[in-house]
Design a protein around this motif. Structure first.
Motif, PDB file in Angstrom:
ATOM      1  N   VAL A  18     -25.553  36.380   6.736  1.00 47.78           N
ATOM      2  CA  VAL A  18     -26.767  36.282   6.796  1.00 47.78           C
ATOM      3  C   VAL A  18     -27.081  35.320   5.351  1.00 47.78           C
ATOM      4  O   VAL A  18     -26.468  35.170   4.598  1.00 47.78           O
ATOM      5  CB  VAL A  18     -27.627  37.502   6.647  1.00 47.78           C
ATOM      6  CG1 VAL A  18     -27.306  38.586   7.906  1.00 47.78           C
ATOM      7  CG2 VAL A  18     -27.503  38.333   5.407  1.00 47.78           C
ATOM      8  N   ASP A  19     -28.482  34.807   5.436  1.00 50.11           N
ATOM      9  CA  ASP A  19     -29.122  34.065   4.505  1.00 50.11           C
ATOM     10  C   ASP A  19     -29.438  34.884   3.464  1.00 50.11           C
ATOM     11  O   ASP A  19     -30.383  35.760   3.907  1.00 50.11           O
ATOM     12  CB  ASP A  19     -30.211  33.232   5.201  1.00 50.11           C
ATOM     13  CG  ASP A  19     -30.672  32.200   3.990  1.00 50.11           C
ATOM     14  OD1 ASP A  19     -30.172  32.090   2.850  1.00 50.11           O
ATOM     15  OD2 ASP A  19     -31.638  31.282   4.455  1.00 50.11           O
ATOM     16  N   THR A  20     -29.248  34.671   2.231  1.00 52.27           N
ATOM     17  CA  THR A  20     -29.527  35.577   1.178  1.00 52.27           C
ATOM     18  C   THR A  20     -31.143  35.386   0.959  1.00 52.27           C
ATOM     19  O   THR A  20     -32.010  36.301   0.389  1.00 52.27           O
ATOM     20  CB  THR A  20     -29.089  35.303  -0.027  1.00 52.27           C
ATOM     21  OG1 THR A  20     -29.264  33.985  -0.616  1.00 52.27           O
ATOM     22  CG2 THR A  20     -27.385  35.800  -0.070  1.00 52.27           C
ATOM     23  N   ASN A  21     -31.768  34.226   1.488  1.00 53.47           N
ATOM     24  CA  ASN A  21     -33.322  34.042   1.574  1.00 53.47           C
ATOM     25  C   ASN A  21     -33.649  33.945  -0.068  1.00 53.47           C
ATOM     26  O   ASN A  21     -34.714  34.399  -0.573  1.00 53.47           O
ATOM     27  CB  ASN A  21     -33.902  34.819   2.326  1.00 53.47           C
ATOM     28  CG  ASN A  21     -35.321  34.396   2.608  1.00 53.47           C
ATOM     29  OD1 ASN A  21     -35.470  33.254   2.695  1.00 53.47           O
ATOM     30  ND2 ASN A  21     -36.188  35.200   2.990  1.00 53.47           N
ATOM     31  N   GLY A  22     -32.865  33.706  -1.028  1.00 52.64           N
ATOM     32  CA  GLY A  22     -33.175  33.831  -2.390  1.00 52.64           C
ATOM     33  C   GLY A  22     -33.375  35.025  -3.068  1.00 52.64           C
ATOM     34  O   GLY A  22     -33.356  34.978  -4.401  1.00 52.64           O
ATOM     35  N   ALA A  23     -32.773  36.040  -2.471  1.00 49.28           N
ATOM     36  CA  ALA A  23     -32.770  37.477  -2.934  1.00 49.28           C
ATOM     37  C   ALA A  23     -31.402  37.659  -3.904  1.00 49.28           C
ATOM     38  O   ALA A  23     -30.240  37.040  -3.484  1.00 49.28           O
ATOM     39  CB  ALA A  23     -32.712  38.534  -1.612  1.00 49.28           C
ATOM     40  N   ALA A  24     -31.549  38.245  -4.984  1.00 41.31           N
ATOM     41  CA  ALA A  24     -30.383  38.502  -5.902  1.00 41.31           C
ATOM     42  C   ALA A  24     -29.660  39.942  -5.367  1.00 41.31           C
ATOM     43  O   ALA A  24     -30.356  40.883  -5.805  1.00 41.31           O
ATOM     44  CB  ALA A  24     -30.783  38.742  -7.283  1.00 41.31           C
ATOM     45  N   VAL A  25     -28.631  39.852  -4.606  1.00 44.65           N
ATOM     46  CA  VAL A  25     -28.190  41.138  -4.088  1.00 44.65           C
ATOM     47  C   VAL A  25     -26.629  41.081  -4.457  1.00 44.65           C
ATOM     48  O   VAL A  25     -26.198  40.133  -5.063  1.00 44.65           O
ATOM     49  CB  VAL A  25     -28.145  41.004  -2.493  1.00 44.65           C
ATOM     50  CG1 VAL A  25     -29.725  41.279  -2.101  1.00 44.65           C
ATOM     51  CG2 VAL A  25     -27.489  39.758  -1.882  1.00 44.65           C
ATOM     52  N   HIS A  26     -26.103  42.429  -4.581  1.00 40.66           N
ATOM     53  CA  HIS A  26     -24.777  42.698  -5.078  1.00 40.66           C
ATOM     54  C   HIS A  26     -24.215  43.569  -4.070  1.00 40.66           C
ATOM     55  O   HIS A  26     -24.946  44.283  -3.265  1.00 40.66           O
ATOM     56  CB  HIS A  26     -24.674  43.326  -6.346  1.00 40.66           C
ATOM     57  CG  HIS A  26     -25.534  42.578  -7.352  1.00 40.66           C
ATOM     58  ND1 HIS A  26     -24.910  41.482  -7.959  1.00 40.66           N
ATOM     59  CD2 HIS A  26     -26.721  42.625  -7.753  1.00 40.66           C
ATOM     60  CE1 HIS A  26     -25.661  41.034  -8.890  1.00 40.66           C
ATOM     61  NE2 HIS A  26     -26.931  41.484  -8.655  1.00 40.66           N
ATOM     62  N   ARG A  27     -22.756  43.619  -3.934  1.00 36.38           N
ATOM     63  CA  ARG A  27     -22.128  44.569  -3.272  1.00 36.38           C
ATOM     64  C   ARG A  27     -22.635  45.958  -3.076  1.00 36.38           C
ATOM     65  O   ARG A  27     -22.984  46.240  -4.236  1.00 36.38           O
ATOM     66  CB  ARG A  27     -20.445  44.607  -3.574  1.00 36.38           C
ATOM     67  CG  ARG A  27     -19.697  45.347  -2.566  1.00 36.38           C
ATOM     68  CD  ARG A  27     -18.175  45.011  -3.155  1.00 36.38           C
ATOM     69  NE  ARG A  27     -17.358  45.909  -2.078  1.00 36.38           N
ATOM     70  CZ  ARG A  27     -16.693  45.358  -1.323  1.00 36.38           C
ATOM     71  NH1 ARG A  27     -16.668  43.902  -0.957  1.00 36.38           N
ATOM     72  NH2 ARG A  27     -15.895  46.071  -0.601  1.00 36.38           N
ATOM     73  N   HIS A  28     -22.692  46.588  -1.971  1.00 32.14           N
ATOM     74  CA  HIS A  28     -23.105  47.931  -1.949  1.00 32.14           C
ATOM     75  C   HIS A  28     -24.863  48.111  -1.831  1.00 32.14           C
ATOM     76  O   HIS A  28     -25.209  49.091  -1.496  1.00 32.14           O
ATOM     77  CB  HIS A  28     -22.699  48.901  -2.867  1.00 32.14           C
ATOM     78  CG  HIS A  28     -21.148  49.037  -2.814  1.00 32.14           C
ATOM     79  ND1 HIS A  28     -20.399  49.289  -1.764  1.00 32.14           N
ATOM     80  CD2 HIS A  28     -20.349  48.706  -3.716  1.00 32.14           C
ATOM     81  CE1 HIS A  28     -18.947  49.220  -1.972  1.00 32.14           C
ATOM     82  NE2 HIS A  28     -18.986  49.007  -3.378  1.00 32.14           N
ATOM     83  N   ASP A  29     -25.628  46.923  -1.969  1.00 31.79           N
ATOM     84  CA  ASP A  29     -26.887  47.174  -2.096  1.00 31.79           C
ATOM     85  C   ASP A  29     -27.302  47.215  -0.581  1.00 31.79           C
ATOM     86  O   ASP A  29     -26.889  46.677   0.235  1.00 31.79           O
ATOM     87  CB  ASP A  29     -27.487  45.585  -2.595  1.00 31.79           C
ATOM     88  CG  ASP A  29     -27.507  45.551  -4.174  1.00 31.79           C
ATOM     89  OD1 ASP A  29     -26.993  46.494  -4.738  1.00 31.79           O
ATOM     90  OD2 ASP A  29     -28.064  44.342  -4.557  1.00 31.79           O
TER      91      ASP A  29
END
Length: 266
Positions: A18-29
């Motif tokens: 998927v596109d992160t869409n600018g979100a700052a995400v990490h593994r297990h989020d």
């Protein structure tokens, strides 16, 4: 161009990009995402340093936001509703005497669609079942026929090794498997020994397969005639691929083990 990341969709569905869409995400989020015009719940399974750059058109969806406490309560409510829907579906199947076995059901996060997983020996005409369920549940119905490996992944369990099934604990996708893998690793071709709880060849057969193939390149085949370091000639009757030696039958009940150093491996 945008950033793509892997998400485990829902609880029982596959991993998608998927596109992160600018979100700052990490593994297990835990995140809420948009997939095929539906809002879905998912879990990030990519490592933070493995977010890749690619065409967002190739993405199966995009992240909307991180999951809130309210979102998680909605997921729990959906799970309760899915269990009730599964009971309803089971009743209709029994009424129509359909040859299919229900496995699990899951709502999309926005509860506009329910996916019902089932197994069957052959193809099943479930058009009338879908119509009945749509009237009763008042949501879009997707009946998805799955294989025995997918069922094991959804249901879960423990292997003969005593550990949780690889497919249900951490594997993102299934490896291509064949009896040849067991044969090339010198394992007895006993279905009970090489099959997992799903009845198919164990997934772990693929883990060291390439190592076995490389190591076996410098070993003679079973039945081949070889000379021992002492100059005696015999026939190979067994081998230990990982320890890199073969058992040679010299005749008259005399057998010796011959080592083939790993230095010979190109």
């Amino acid at each position: 161009m945008g950033q793509l990341i892997q998400i485990k969709l829902g609880e029982y569905r596959p991993v998608i990009w998927v596109d992160t869409n600018g979100a700052a995400v990490h593994r297990h989020d835990l995140v809420i995402l948009e997939v095929e015009r539906n809002l879905e719940f998912g879990k990030v399974v990519s490592d933070p340093d493995k977010v890749c750059t690619g065409k967002t058109e190739a993405a199966a969806g995009k992240i909307i936001r991180s999951a809130s406490d309210g979102d998680l309560r909605q997921v729990v409510n959906n799970e309760i509703k899915a269990k009730e829907a599964l009971k309803t579906c089971k009743i209709k199947i029994e009424e129509n005497k359909m040859e299919m076995q229900l496995v699990q059901a899951e709502y999309s996060f926005d509860a506009t669609k329910i996916i019902i997983f089932f197994t069957a020996e052959g193809r099943v005409d479930f058009r009338n079942l879908v119509k009945d369920l749509a009237k009763m549940l008042r949501v879009r119905i997707e009946l998805k026929q799955i294989g025995v490996r997918d069922k094991a992944k959804i249901v879960g369990g423990y292997g003969v090794c005593g550990r949780e099934l690889c497919c249900s604990s951490y594997m993102k996708d299934f490896h291509p498997l064949s009896i040849k893998m067991a044969k090339d690793q010198g394992l007895p071709l006993n279905p009970q020994k090489i099959s997992g709880v799903c009845g198919r060849v164990k997934c772990c057969m693929a883990y060291e397969y390439q190592v076995y193939r490389e190591f076996s390149k410098t070993l003679p085949k079973i039945g081949a005639k070889v000379k021992t370091p002492e100059g005696e000639q015999g026939r190979v009757i067994a081998m230990d691929i990982l320890k890199h030696f073969v058992t040679v039958d010299l005749g008259e009940g005399k057998m010796v083990k011959v080592n083939y150093p790993l230095e010979n491996l190109n």
